[in-house]
Scaffold this motif. Structure first.
Motif, mmCIF file in Angstrom:
data_model
loop_
_atom_site.group_PDB
_atom_site.id
_atom_site.type_symbol
_atom_site.label_atom_id
_atom_site.label_comp_id
_atom_site.label_asym_id
_atom_site.label_seq_id
_atom_site.Cartn_x
_atom_site.Cartn_y
_atom_site.Cartn_z
ATOM 1 N N LEU A 153 -70.771 -37.789 25.266
ATOM 2 C CA LEU A 153 -71.244 -38.014 26.621
ATOM 3 C C LEU A 153 -72.516 -38.967 26.621
ATOM 4 O O LEU A 153 -72.692 -39.591 27.630
ATOM 5 C CB LEU A 153 -71.350 -36.595 27.231
ATOM 6 C CG LEU A 153 -70.127 -36.036 27.734
ATOM 7 C CD1 LEU A 153 -70.579 -34.616 28.163
ATOM 8 C CD2 LEU A 153 -69.323 -36.756 28.443
ATOM 9 N N THR A 175 -68.242 -42.526 34.018
ATOM 10 C CA THR A 175 -68.812 -41.206 33.767
ATOM 11 C C THR A 175 -68.100 -39.998 34.457
ATOM 12 O O THR A 175 -67.992 -39.045 33.634
ATOM 13 C CB THR A 175 -70.299 -41.040 34.063
ATOM 14 O OG1 THR A 175 -70.359 -41.576 35.483
ATOM 15 C CG2 THR A 175 -71.128 -41.936 33.336
ATOM 16 N N MET A 190 -76.842 -37.127 28.844
ATOM 17 C CA MET A 190 -76.214 -38.390 29.358
ATOM 18 C C MET A 190 -77.266 -39.236 30.112
ATOM 19 O O MET A 190 -77.600 -40.612 29.815
ATOM 20 C CB MET A 190 -75.433 -38.133 30.599
ATOM 21 C CG MET A 190 -73.911 -37.536 29.847
ATOM 22 S SD MET A 190 -72.762 -37.328 30.938
ATOM 23 C CE MET A 190 -72.173 -38.950 31.329
#
Length: 249
Positions: free
Chosen positions: A10, A31, A207
């Motif tokens: 991620l 995302t 992230m």
């Protein structure tokens, strides 16, 4: 608790999305599916996405500003009204019928892609404005901010086309100003998502680290190559977003 390898993946997704978003917008197209695939519920995926993306957008806006491509004092009224519009949109989303947007937005995105593909004068040089910057950029900020609050996809493309087509900004300056207003609209959404507990913080943090790198590198790439890279990437992202919304709404 997510597997460390999933978190690492991620983070890489955040880096890629930050790079794309800093140049042409549309990072959420990368995302949000990744967050859903990692097992996050839809609301948590949206809240976490806003949290991590605002870091990349902020880094991109800061980089464009430090290089002289964002005039923050002239954008202050637009920043205020963009925040207000996005906040209002997020508050009223449950009361509005957004079904028409699933068709109207892809059509608009395809129109933007065609304009960026075929318009002969798109460059980094400023052109003649069709509207006065001072009074009308805040209006644009409020309207697109409201749209971002109720729906969202393509917000960056709409800001960029507005700055280019209506206010005559060169493509790199338009992209820098877009990042500033996009950051603001994301901040307004987070003012609602965070109190609701809709942010998964471990995921958002890893992230966000990727977004810092991707946002910085993407902004530097946009600044270095200007319209040569921004123009084709806006076309690709706009068409990809339109296809996603039509085929996988």
């Amino acid at each position: 608790m997510l597997d460390p390898l999933v978190l690492l993946a991620l983070m890489a997704v955040g880096m890629l999305a930050g790079f794309v978003d800093a140049i042409a917008g549309g990072g959420g197209m990368i995302t949000v599916p990744a967050l859903l695939s990692a097992g996050l519920p839809p609301v948590a995926a949206l809240g976490t996405n806003k949290m991590q993306s605002i870091v990349g957008t902020g880094m991109a806006a800061l980089t464009y500003w430090r290089r002289g491509y964002v005039n923050l004092p002239s954008l202050v009224p637009a920043i205020a009204l963009t925040f207000a519009g996005s906040f209002l949109g997020a508050l009223t989303v449950s009361k509005l019928d957004t079904s028409l947007l699933t068709i109207a937005v892809p059509v608009a995105l395809i129109g933007i892609a065609l304009y960026f593909l075929f318009a002969p004068k798109l460059s980094d040089a400023d052109s003649t404005a069709r509207l006065r910057f001072g009074p009308f950029v805040p209006v644009m900020g409020f309207l697109i901010g409201f749209y971002d609050g109720i729906f969202g996809p393509g917000t960056g493309s709409f800001f960029t086309i507005g700055f280019v087509l209506l206010f005559g900004l060169g493509l790199t300056r338009a992209t820098g100003s877009t990042k500033a207003l996009n950051f603001t609209s994301n901040l307004a959404a987070l003012a609602i998502f965070i109190p609701q507990g809709a942010v998964v913080w471990p995921v958002a943090i890893v992230m966000a680290l990727g977004q810092v790198i991707g946002g910085y590198v993407g902004a530097r790439t946009g600044i270095r190559y200007g319209a040569k890279v921004i123009r084709p990437l806006v076309v690709v992202v706009s068409i990809a977003l339109a296809i996603k919304l039509l085929v996988f709404p």
